[in-house]
Design a protein around this motif. Structure first.
Motif: not given
Ligand code: FAD
Lengths: 495, 307
Positions: A122, A231, A234, A260, A262, A300, A302-303, A306, B167, B186-191, B209, B211-212, B216
């Protein structure tokens, strides 16, 4: 300027052939031209940066293409007792790249190759002259970007970003440049080449990488930089909130963080700058609002939804008169274009501007902004505010016509009062532009003599003889041998 | 947990305890006491101020005495729905910063070196010195806090610090698969906050969150059979720092022993055997030695230690 010095430099930097570069640059016309320039036109061009400061005198200007050439220049400079000053695109706003004492200017713009993109680690290895936006554009199709995005990103260099520890709207969530520099090769003022940091997370020894970042060219020259790849998210939502009062926008920013959230970015523009921007780019900014807040959340799907909803609610609870969600990528890009070209937009109003950069605790934003307007009014100056509100980073923009007699004195006095108001509110001198020559005199208002003495020790660890970019950052009385290194200390940088 | 506001006086008292002469070290939780060598015989031990001085959750900053335990700090932060990057291994805030080692979920919580906004320390001359500044964003002067974090107290003794807070995520979930390929995970996940690999099994820490985290978790099911677990696996005793690429081929690294747990995408590696010494960059070492010489000419701060 001695002929001997010039000859040595020319031997070290023979006229170049066109080199392969992954990022295409218009350099064909340079082929065969000397890479050591001593003509007065070239030297005059590099006397200044994007700040209002003057008084620089450039020695020979060198355009190296490799670390070995940078090393050769530094060694020649040392042998001749000459100072050096590294230079990127010259967009700095604190006078960091201004050559003081006729040093050899080492312009890194020809070291502009993206050397390697390594997605497993990375990291991207780049030369210091790579333009910030070129890097992110190059990385985007691979699913990554370089997070720091200064408004000057179309022209400023990664080396300049590193040296100034620059920020940008999206540094709120991702952190400023420092967070994104993994390692850097440096030509030290002694001429030695070192690698600071490493691709592993906890290299042995002191974090000299971290100490070097933000060194404003006084600690050596970055010649190869490993930057972190972030990255691409999306999902992105960009909100534009309008307010009847600037204070409401500022208080919304505080409330969002307190809740809460950011966001990736939270930028505020007051009415004057919004009108200027709208006239310039026609992005659909409301010109009747006292202030607008541009908030962006990424992540992502969903979040992000929100958070966007919450920010809208918080805004309304704090007096937002309108909350708009950018409906398309095009609209989003246009809004950001407006924000990032704000400084270009003001050229329509008056020919000159002085952009300040201080940080205050977020909770004090509204209060200090009110003081900023009051200060400008009192000095009969036009002020516009466009700033990184999310991290309390104020950017009051004083707009003037330098030909008007006495106006520079008023700009100067108003600037000093703005800095002091920020410090009094518990803030700091600079959030992202650095100290350079601009804020040197204020350093002792934030730091004690002992503090400055220790900062100077850090400087001396890298540069015992104060040969690299002398006369910057640390105020004169506190810095090592800077005074000896300077042949000509500028009299009245405001000239 | 006492909340104190007598900032200056407590620092002044600490400075007095450190004094201007004689070998001296701060004793924290002694959890990493021998790291970089134990202090030499005859070293006077002092303790740093304890307690939260000022906490502004909406500024995302907290000012604490360096002698405060990380556990106490974390409690105060958790009560306000926040957290920070410092790992809790039973030690103090000053100790965690002096050592500079990250927690295994640093991708979520951030790096220790990025957490210290301001450090008020006592110099070798016994003076109070401030490095950095109180706000989340600051480039006023040189990046001195970076040199101090991880310095094992050899440049100055930390008295009080201002840390960046964040937070706390709404949901935290650890998932485990007996067998999985770490890189695709690892690559399938955003963070991801952490992806750990022991040569066969993979552990994933997701946070954010709900939902996230749910989304994932579902994405991971396509790659291997993951189920929810309490937390990470027990970590072998020795800490290695390798490149993320090397962490992926940890099993083939010479000298790591039988068991290992690698943090994918980071390069932290926990193994049965200590990491072999790595070649040092001599020119960098010279800069570091000069820094030590300039900050502590008589070598009185944590004598015997070397970061
Ligand atoms: C319109 C406008 C908008 C801006 N917006 C932002 C913003 O949003 N955020 C922000 O942070 N800044 C901003 N800036 C300021 C400026 O663009 C940044 O500081 C930028 O990082 C400077 O890069 P540069 O290549 O122009 O460096 P220069 O101005 O050429 O140099 C800056 C400093 O870095 C040193 N330096 C340059 N290259 C090297 C190297 N390779 N090794 C060591 N030292 C080096 C120089 O000596 C000098 O001290 C803005 C400026 C303008 C004009």
């Amino acid at each position: 300027m001695t002929d001997e010095l010039e000859d040595e430099l020319r031997r070290a930097l023979p006229a170049t052939q066109v080199r392969g570069s992954r990022i295409r640059r218009r350099r064909g016309s340079d082929a065969g031209r000397s890479r050591v320039r001593t003509d007065s036109a070239e030297r005059a061009l590099l006397r200044r940066d994007a700040s209002v400061f003057d008084g620089g005198v450039a020695g020979p200007v060198c355009f190296p293409e490799t670390a070995a050439e940078v090393q050769a220049i530094v060694r020649i400079a040392n042998a001749h007792g000459r100072a050096i000053v590294p230079r990127g695109a010259g967009t700095g706003l604190a006078g960091g790249a201004i050559p003081l004492g006729a040093p050899i200017v080492i312009a890194l713009t020809r070291m502009n190759r993206i050397l390697e993109v390594d997605t497993i680690n990375r990291v991207a290895w780049v030369e210091p002259g790579v333009i910030n936006l070129d890097l992110s554009k190059y990385l985007r199709p691979m699913g990554y970007h370089f997070a720091p995005d200064p408004s000057s990103q179309q022209v400023c260099t990664i080396g300049g970003n590193l040296a100034n520890n620059s920020g940008g709207p999206h540094c709120l969530a991702y952190g400023v440049t420092d967070t994104h520099i993994i390692a850097t090769e440096v030509v030290l003022p002694s001429g030695d080449i070192v690698m600071l940091g490493g691709l592993d997370p906890e290299p042995d020894g002191l974090d000299l990488r971290g100490a070097f970042v933000g060194g404003e060219g006084t600690l050596g020259i970055a010649t190869k930089i490993a930057v972190r790849l972030t990255k691409n998210p999306p999902a992105v939502r960009t909100l534009l909130l309008s307010f009847g009062h600037v204070a409401d926008a500022a208080n919304t920013v505080s409330a969002v963080i307190a809740a809460g959230i950011v966001p990736a970015a939270m930028e505020v523009m007051d009415q004057r700058i919004t009108i200027a921007v709208e006239n310039y780019v026609h992005a659909g900014y409301p010109i009747d609002a006292a202030a607008v807040l541009l908030a962006e959340v990424e992540g992502l799907e969903g979040g992000v939804q929100i958070d966007a909803d919450r920010i809208g609610e918080i805004g309304r609870a704090h007096g937002a008169t309108d909350v708009r969600l950018a409906a398309s990528d095009r609209e989003r890009a246009l809004l950001w274009k407006g924000r990032k070209t704000a400084f270009g937009a003001i050229a329509q109003i008056k020919p000159d501007y002085y952009l300040h950069d201080t940080v205050v605790p977020r909770a004090k934003l509204a209060e200090v902004l009110a003081q900023v307007y009051e200060i400008a009014d009192r000095h009969e100056l036009l002020v516009m505010n466009v700033f990184h509100a999310g991290d309390g980073n104020l950017h009051p923009l004083l707009i003037f016509d330098g030909r008007e007699p006495g106006v520079l004195d008023r700009v100067h006095e108003a600037g000093a009062e703005i800095v002091r108001a920020s410090l009094a509110a518990g803030g700091v001198l600079s959030g992202e532009h650095g100290i350079g020559v601009e804020k040197q005199a204020y350093m002792s208002e934030q730091f004690s003599d002992d503090d400055l003495d220790h900062q100077n020790r850090l400087r001396q660890s890298f540069d015992p003889h104060c040969r690299s970019n002398p006369g910057k950052v640390i105020p004169m009385g506190h810095s090592c041998a800077d005074i000896q290194a300077l042949r000509r200390v500028p009299t009245g940088v405001w000239g | 947990m006492t909340v104190s506001t007598e900032v200056g006086t407590r620092l002044a008292a600490f400075a007095e305890a450190v004094g201007p002469t004689g070998p001296v070290a701060v004793v924290g939780g002694r959890t990493r006491w021998d790291l970089g060598g134990a202090p030499t015989e005859g070293t006077r031990l002092v303790t740093a101020p304890v307690g939260v001085v000022d906490y502004q959750p909406q500024e995302m900053t907290i000012r604490v005495g360096a002698g405060t335990t990380v556990a106490d700090l974390n409690q105060v932060l958790a009560d306000a729905g926040q957290r920070c990057a410092l790992p809790d291994r039973g030690g103090t805030v000053g100790g965690a910063l002096a050592v500079g080692q990250n927690d295994i979920d640093l991708l979520g919580r951030g790096r220790v070196r990025d957490a210290a906004l301001q450090i008020d320390y006592i110099s070798a001359e016994g003076r109070v010195v401030t490095a950095g500044g109180p706000t989340v964003k600051n480039v006023s002067g040189f990046n001195l806090p970076k040199a101090l974090v991880g310095s094992l107290g050899t440049l100055g003794l930390f008295g009080e610090v201002i840390l960046r807070t964040n937070p706390a995520p709404a949901t935290v979930r650890w998932l485990h698969a007996e067998r999985a390929e770490p890189l695709p995970v690892f690559e399938a996940l955003l963070r991801p906050a952490a992806v750990l690999f022991d040569g066969q099994a993979v552990w994933v820490k997701l946070e954010g969150h709900t939902v996230d985290v749910d989304a994932e978790s579902r994405a991971l099911e396509a790659l291997a059979s993951f189920r929810e677990v309490e937390g990470p696996p027990p970590l072998p005793p020795h800490r290695w720092s390798v490149t993320p690429a090397d962490a992926l081929r940890a099993a083939t690294l010479p000298g790591q022993g039988e068991r290992f747990v690698a943090a994918i995408g980071v390069g932290l590696l926990f193994a049965d055997c200590p990491q072999p010494a790595r070649p040092a960059d001599l020119a960098a070492r010279q800069v570091a030695d000069r820094m030590k010489q300039l900050f502590d000419p008589s070598c009185r701060l944590n004598p015997g230690r070397r970061p």
